[in-house]
Scaffold this active site. Structure first.
Site, PDB file in Angstrom:
ATOM      1  N   ASP A   1       8.598   0.929  -2.365  1.00 23.28           N
ATOM      2  CA  ASP A   1       7.855  -0.329  -2.303  1.00 23.28           C
ATOM      3  C   ASP A   1       6.800  -0.328  -1.203  1.00 23.28           C
ATOM      4  O   ASP A   1       7.113  -0.426  -0.021  1.00 23.28           O
ATOM      5  CB  ASP A   1       8.840  -1.479  -2.080  1.00 23.28           C
ATOM      6  CG  ASP A   1       8.171  -2.840  -2.116  1.00 23.28           C
ATOM      7  OD1 ASP A   1       6.985  -2.913  -2.497  1.00 23.28           O
ATOM      8  OD2 ASP A   1       8.831  -3.826  -1.761  1.00 23.28           O
TER       9      ASP A   1
ATOM     10  N   ASP B   1       0.836  -3.762  -4.161  1.00 21.42           N
ATOM     11  CA  ASP B   1       2.281  -3.888  -3.975  1.00 21.42           C
ATOM     12  C   ASP B   1       3.045  -3.278  -5.145  1.00 21.42           C
ATOM     13  O   ASP B   1       3.038  -3.831  -6.247  1.00 21.42           O
ATOM     14  CB  ASP B   1       2.612  -5.386  -3.835  1.00 21.42           C
ATOM     15  CG  ASP B   1       4.086  -5.661  -3.664  1.00 21.42           C
ATOM     16  OD1 ASP B   1       4.829  -4.734  -3.294  1.00 21.42           O
ATOM     17  OD2 ASP B   1       4.497  -6.813  -3.888  1.00 21.42           O
TER      18      ASP B   1
END
Length: 427
Positions: free
Chosen positions: A307, A117
């Protein structure tokens, strides 16, 4: 960067055989600096809830932002690590993201699947002491079985829209992508409420953002890799497959994360670089967003987060509601925006202008098609998320965008690079 053995091993034809053999034996080791982690893609948690008929109940029973997350410490005032001022900015989706890969912790190795992430900076996995149903369905770290385990003593908390994640801090040996990281700080979760954790295909999360974003004190994983010289270059790069392509770069995987460089076989053309504007998220300046060639949003520029932990493309509520109208998406009573599947081919292009370059998504890219029983449903790939930052409202370029554009994250020069991803259908 990629090292070709010829550049290292070339020599005069008359070199003696022993020297040649030694060089040939040494050359393969140079390629170890590129560490590859295969990524797999599972059905999203939203689609699993929807297929089970649980989505409407879940959204009704939980906070409206049930699939967004906000990091915040959950301990009394006075706790040394309590920093509420930062946590208000950390609101975005990762529970719906289902690109994950494998890591191991401890000695001997204990394997876990994690979401890599770029929107967070902490590593956590479930603890063997966890009391939640979600932990019972996932792999749990057994500290007492690891000879390299070091107890930390600190506690941490992460607040999600659907509940809290609580845990204790630890240190142990981490292995990821073929590299070993000694004494890596990580969290052992002991309480994971909420249906999303139960349904998640991954066990934990490995954050890859800048250190200021970390709630867990200590080096994030990639910082530890750099400090311990586990990678050749301070770069990592992502390839994410299209949902419709079924598999990614080969071998049945759905994507690839490369530590220490890039994979030139997975993108077309040159990489375009954009400087990081704030070292927390991988945050960059976005010039504007156009719909069918007409500038519609942030015409004077705005900020965006790159992201991998967000499945959709997100933006300020007011802008996203207008965008949904422009692409013909209609709201439902379960918080989704539906699109008429018969109209997908005629929907407008959405283009993101970054560094003066156009990054265009057609409807085939931003519409998510899912089967419910024997019926095909088409959902918008855009969602409303309001994140306030000193630079203004933030957009999020999530997996809907990143599955079309190969992304490179350069800590050495604090920049993000994009190039069109090369998918099987492109050959």
């Amino acid at each position: 960067m990629r090292i070709h053995w010829r550049s290292v091993c070339s020599g005069p034809a008359e070199a003696d055989m022993v020297r040649l053999l030694l060089l040939l034996l040494l050359c393969p080791y140079t390629s170890w600096a590129l560490l590859r982690v295969p990524l797999r893609r599972a059905p999203s948690i939203r689609s699993q809830l929807r297929a089970n008929g649980q989505l409407q109940d879940f959204l009704r029973d939980h906070h409206p932002d049930a699939f967004s997350r906000r990091y915040a410490h959950c301990f009394p005032a006075g706790t040394p690590s309590l920093r509420l001022g930062r946590s208000s900015e950390k609101l975005y989706n990762f529970m719906d993201a289902q690109y994950y890969g494998e890591i191991s912790l401890g000695t001997p190795e204990q394997n876990f699947s994690v979401v890599f992430d770029t929107g967070s900076a902490d590593l956590w996995v479930p603890s063997s002491y966890c009391v939640s149903q979600a932990c019972a369905l996932h792999k749990r770290f057994r500290a007492f079985e690891s000879t390299s385990f070091r107890h930390d003593g600190r506690t941490f908390g992460i607040h999600y829209g659907s509940g809290h994640l609580l845990g204790v801090m630890a240190r142990d040996t981490l292995k990821v992508g073929g590299v070993t990281v000694l004494g890596q700080e990580f969290g052992e979760s002991v309480y994971e409420p909420g249906a999303t954790f139960v349904l998640a295909r991954f066990d934990g999360v490995l954050g890859m953002a800048y250190p200021p974003l970390a709630e867990i004190l200590g080096n994030p994983v990639f910082d530890s890799m750099m400090a311990q010289k586990g990678v050749e270059a301070p770069i990592f790069s992502f390839y994410l497959s299209r949902r419709s392509s079924g598999s990614g770069s080969g071998g049945g995987v759905d994507g690839e994360l490369v530590f220490g460089g890039i994979d030139e076989a997975l993108y077309n053309g040159p990489i375009t670089w954009l400087p990081v504007t704030a070292k927390g998220y991988w945050q960059i300046k976005m010039d504007s967003v156009e719909v069918q060639g007409v500038s519609s949003f942030c015409p004077r520029g705005c900020q965006a987060i790159v992201d991998t932990g967000t499945s959709l493309i997100a933006g300020p509520t007011n802008d996203i509601l207008i965008l949904q109208q422009l692409i013909g998406a209609t709201p439902t009573n379960i918080g989704e925006f539906l699109i008429d599947c018969a109209r997908v081919s005629s929907l407008p292009r959405v283009t993101f202008i970054l560094g003066g370059m156009e990054y265009t998504l057609t409807a085939e890219h931003y519409v998510r098609k899912e089967m419910l029983a024997d019926r095909e449903l088409c959902f918008s790939g855009f969602q409303a998320v309001d994140i306030v930052s000193p630079q203004g409202p933030l957009w999020i370029l999530g997996d809907v965008f990143l599955s079309e554009y190969y992304s490179v994250f350069d800590r050495g020069q604090d920049r993000v690079g994009f190039a069109p991803a090369r998918h099987p259908a492109d050959h």
